[in-house]
Design a protein around this motif. Structure first.
Motif, PDB file in Angstrom:
ATOM      1  N   ASN A  10      42.004 -43.517 -41.866  1.00  0.00           N
ATOM      2  CA  ASN A  10      41.818 -43.631 -40.422  1.00  0.00           C
ATOM      3  C   ASN A  10      40.713 -42.716 -39.898  1.00  0.00           C
ATOM      4  O   ASN A  10      40.604 -42.504 -38.687  1.00  0.00           O
ATOM      5  CB  ASN A  10      43.132 -43.308 -39.697  1.00  0.00           C
ATOM      6  N   TRP A  11      39.900 -42.171 -40.813  1.00  0.00           N
ATOM      7  CA  TRP A  11      38.841 -41.260 -40.374  1.00  0.00           C
ATOM      8  C   TRP A  11      37.828 -41.983 -39.495  1.00  0.00           C
ATOM      9  O   TRP A  11      37.459 -43.129 -39.748  1.00  0.00           O
ATOM     10  CB  TRP A  11      38.105 -40.673 -41.574  1.00  0.00           C
ATOM     11  N   GLU A  12      37.406 -41.322 -38.442  1.00  0.00           N
ATOM     12  CA  GLU A  12      36.317 -41.826 -37.614  1.00  0.00           C
ATOM     13  C   GLU A  12      35.521 -40.649 -37.080  1.00  0.00           C
ATOM     14  O   GLU A  12      36.055 -39.546 -36.907  1.00  0.00           O
ATOM     15  CB  GLU A  12      36.830 -42.672 -36.447  1.00  0.00           C
ATOM     16  N   TYR A  13      34.243 -40.879 -36.896  1.00  0.00           N
ATOM     17  CA  TYR A  13      33.369 -39.803 -36.451  1.00  0.00           C
ATOM     18  C   TYR A  13      33.695 -39.428 -35.007  1.00  0.00           C
ATOM     19  O   TYR A  13      33.805 -40.292 -34.137  1.00  0.00           O
ATOM     20  CB  TYR A  13      31.909 -40.224 -36.551  1.00  0.00           C
ATOM     21  N   LYS A  14      33.860 -38.128 -34.777  1.00  0.00           N
ATOM     22  CA  LYS A  14      34.115 -37.627 -33.429  1.00  0.00           C
ATOM     23  C   LYS A  14      33.038 -36.609 -33.083  1.00  0.00           C
ATOM     24  O   LYS A  14      33.028 -35.503 -33.640  1.00  0.00           O
ATOM     25  CB  LYS A  14      35.497 -36.987 -33.348  1.00  0.00           C
ATOM     26  N   PRO A  15      32.113 -36.980 -32.209  1.00  0.00           N
ATOM     27  CA  PRO A  15      31.043 -36.037 -31.853  1.00  0.00           C
ATOM     28  C   PRO A  15      31.598 -34.803 -31.168  1.00  0.00           C
ATOM     29  O   PRO A  15      32.642 -34.853 -30.509  1.00  0.00           O
ATOM     30  CB  PRO A  15      30.158 -36.861 -30.900  1.00  0.00           C
ATOM     31  N   GLU A  16      30.902 -33.695 -31.369  1.00  0.00           N
ATOM     32  CA  GLU A  16      31.326 -32.455 -30.728  1.00  0.00           C
ATOM     33  C   GLU A  16      31.203 -32.581 -29.212  1.00  0.00           C
ATOM     34  O   GLU A  16      30.251 -33.165 -28.700  1.00  0.00           O
ATOM     35  CB  GLU A  16      30.459 -31.292 -31.215  1.00  0.00           C
ATOM     36  N   LYS A  17      32.185 -32.017 -28.513  1.00  0.00           N
ATOM     37  CA  LYS A  17      32.144 -32.056 -27.063  1.00  0.00           C
ATOM     38  C   LYS A  17      31.014 -31.154 -26.557  1.00  0.00           C
ATOM     39  O   LYS A  17      30.800 -30.069 -27.063  1.00  0.00           O
ATOM     40  CB  LYS A  17      33.480 -31.577 -26.481  1.00  0.00           C
ATOM     41  N   GLU A  18      30.289 -31.666 -25.602  1.00  0.00           N
ATOM     42  CA  GLU A  18      29.213 -30.872 -25.009  1.00  0.00           C
ATOM     43  C   GLU A  18      29.811 -29.926 -23.975  1.00  0.00           C
ATOM     44  O   GLU A  18      30.390 -30.343 -22.980  1.00  0.00           O
ATOM     45  CB  GLU A  18      28.167 -31.777 -24.348  1.00  0.00           C
ATOM     46  N   LEU A  19      29.688 -28.642 -24.241  1.00  0.00           N
ATOM     47  CA  LEU A  19      30.258 -27.644 -23.347  1.00  0.00           C
ATOM     48  C   LEU A  19      29.290 -27.315 -22.222  1.00  0.00           C
ATOM     49  O   LEU A  19      28.066 -27.410 -22.394  1.00  0.00           O
ATOM     50  CB  LEU A  19      30.595 -26.366 -24.140  1.00  0.00           C
ATOM     51  N   PRO A  20      29.816 -26.913 -21.058  1.00  0.00           N
ATOM     52  CA  PRO A  20      28.924 -26.571 -19.937  1.00  0.00           C
ATOM     53  C   PRO A  20      28.090 -25.330 -20.244  1.00  0.00           C
ATOM     54  O   PRO A  20      28.541 -24.426 -20.940  1.00  0.00           O
ATOM     55  CB  PRO A  20      29.898 -26.298 -18.792  1.00  0.00           C
TER      56      PRO A  20
END
Length: 208
Positions: free
Chosen positions: A193-203
């Motif tokens: 079930n792996w899927e790419y999850k981009p890093e969250k862009e922090l403020p």
């Protein structure tokens, strides 16, 4: 865009061996701390070596004595082997096989056989393991290179490094690549079930 799992992620399924298991038992209370410190040190040394190749010098004021010896070992390797046409930190993907990775160095080295093209990976840990050769086989297939070298930076050696050439160690590229593919297959089975999850862009800033 299509994203691929890294070679090093696939290879995490491989057991590290008896010596590593013993190390874990001996350092059970501090194992995570020690591994994180070693990883941070390795990343720092990699970055210093990259800067050295691009700019010809690098500050080591923020380095420990051990790290400085390893960085000097990298300089000694450059002087001893005179690699040419160097490319550093080359991000690549093998779309056919479905994996990706970053090659530390792609270069040519002249020896008695002539000028040979190498892919080289820098290692800063205490030991070289079988999976390191599997990793290099996967990279060799991506870069379409036949010769693999592991540059082991070791503060305990006279020159601060040991250069391991696959031919000197009777490594077979196809066998090592098949071993990598076995690890990749097992990782895929365990992570369906792996899927790419981009890093969250922090403020960048926060206002009151």
């Amino acid at each position: 865009d299509k994203y691929y799992v890294s070679v090093t992620s696939h290879l995490r399924v491989k057991a590290k061996g008896c010596a590593f298991e013993k190390w874990l038992k001996d350092n059970c209370d501090r194992a995570d701390e020690l591994r994180e410190a070693a990883a941070e040190s390795g990343s720092k040394i990699h970055k210093k070596c990259e800067i050295l190749q691009k700019e010809g010098k690098v500050s080591v004021e923020d380095c420990t004595e051990d790290e400085i010896k390893k960085i000097q070992g990298f300089v000694n390797w450059i002087k001893d082997y005179s690699p040419i046409n160097k490319h550093t930190e080359v991000a690549m993907a093998n779309e056919k096989e479905g994996y990706a990775g970053t090659v530390d160095i792609i270069c040519a080295i002249e020896d008695k056989e002539g000028i040979l093209e190498y892919i080289i990976d820098i290692k800063t840990g205490s030991s070289i393991h079988e999976e390191h050769w599997y990793q290099m086989a996967a990279y060799a297939k991506m870069a379409d290179k036949q010769r693999r070298g592991i540059l082991h930076l070791k503060a305990s050696t006279k020159k601060g490094y040991q250069f391991l050439d696959d031919k000197d160690y009777d490594r077979d590229l196809e066998e090592d690549f098949q071993a990598y593919k076995c690890c990749k297959y097992l990782w895929t089975l365990e992570n369906k079930n792996w899927e790419y999850k981009p890093e969250k862009e922090l403020p960048k800033e926060i206002l009151l």
